[in-house]
Design an enzyme around this catalytic site. Structure first.
Site: not given
Ligand code: KIV
Length: 259
Positions: A47-48, A86, A116, A118, A183
């Site tokens: 999602d970056s 993501d 993925k 978070e 991270e």
């Protein structure tokens, strides 16, 4: 199936064999081809994308539709790497049922082999495993929690935070995740978690003891002037690109191109 295709079990096996895992982000057909040709193990449609592709200030505005669009493009460019999509903010935060529906949509429509998520979303991870969707966890600095965390800061500095991250990592493994991104956590914490878990850890700003490393495509290539402290720029593509475009412009203006 192509026998060079990276699968979820192959990624887990790498930890057992002591082989480092390499993950790089990609968001489009070209970057996916480049990353795959460089023989990385995992391509993450992170999602970056919201920050480096769309220019948002953080990752929160990224939508499920955007991740689907970019993952489809990446799938067309990847032959071998494992493709992980993501889950964007808001797509897995309400009911388990809705979150599972969104993950099913990603798997059905995009060619991603895993998602993925978070945070320590243990019940959701269990439910995803139950419906055959492999999950990569993500702990430490979880950018979707930016407002709760008060900024992009190293996590796990205090004993209390350390314990929370360590225990969450164990729970995520127990829930069935096949790997875990760590991270911006202190190196000693990442080392302890890596030694404790049977699933691979993939670090970003988490030191050298993780089972693998991930960086954002644009950061590796030096596409922006600014990059996070832990990034190593392996080239300065921004400078190269500006030079090339300037040369094109000069030649057009001088009547040299087309010849
Ligand atoms: O969105 C992303 O690119 C990520 C990686 C930095 C792990 O989550």
């Amino acid at each position: 199936m192509d026998n060079k295709k990276v699968t979820v079990p192959l990624v887990v096996e790498k930890k057992l064999k002591g082989e480092k895992i390499v993950m790089v982000t990609a968001y489009d057909f070209w970057s996916a081809q480049v990353v795959d040709s460089a023989e990385v193990d995992i391509v993450l449609v992170g999602d970056s994308v919201g920050m480096v592709f769309s220019g948002y200030k953080n990752t929160l505005p990224v939508t499920l539709e955007e991740i689907i669009y970019h993952t489809k493009a990446v799938s067309r460019g990847v032959k071998n790497a494992l493709i992980v999509a993501d889950m964007p903010y808001g797509s897995f935060h309400l009911s388990i049922e809705e979150s599972c529906k969104n993950c099913i949509k990603i798997i059905k429509e995009t060619g991603a082999q895993a998602v993925k998520v978070e945070g320590a979303r243990v019940d959701l991870i269990k439910s995803l495993i139950d419906i055959e969707i492999p999950v990569m966890g993500h702990l430490g600095l979880t950018p979707q929690s930016i407002h709760k965390l008060g900024g992009y800061k190293v996590q796990g500095k205090s004993e209390q935070e350390k314990e929370y991250i360590y225990k969450s990592a164990k729970k995520i493994e127990e829930a069935g995740a096949f790997s875990l991104v760590l991270e911006c956590v202190p190196e000693d914490l990442a080392k302890d978690i890596t030694q404790e878990l049977n699933i691979p850890t993939i670090g970003i700003g988490a030191g050298k003891y993780c089972d693998g490393q991930v960086l954002v495509f644009h950061d590796i290539l030096g596409c922006f002037e600014w990059a996070p402290k832990f990034v190593k720029k392996y080239t300065n593509l921004r400078k190269v690109a500006i030079e090339a475009i300037k040369n094109f412009s000069k030649e057009v203006k001088a009547g040299v191109f087309p010849e």
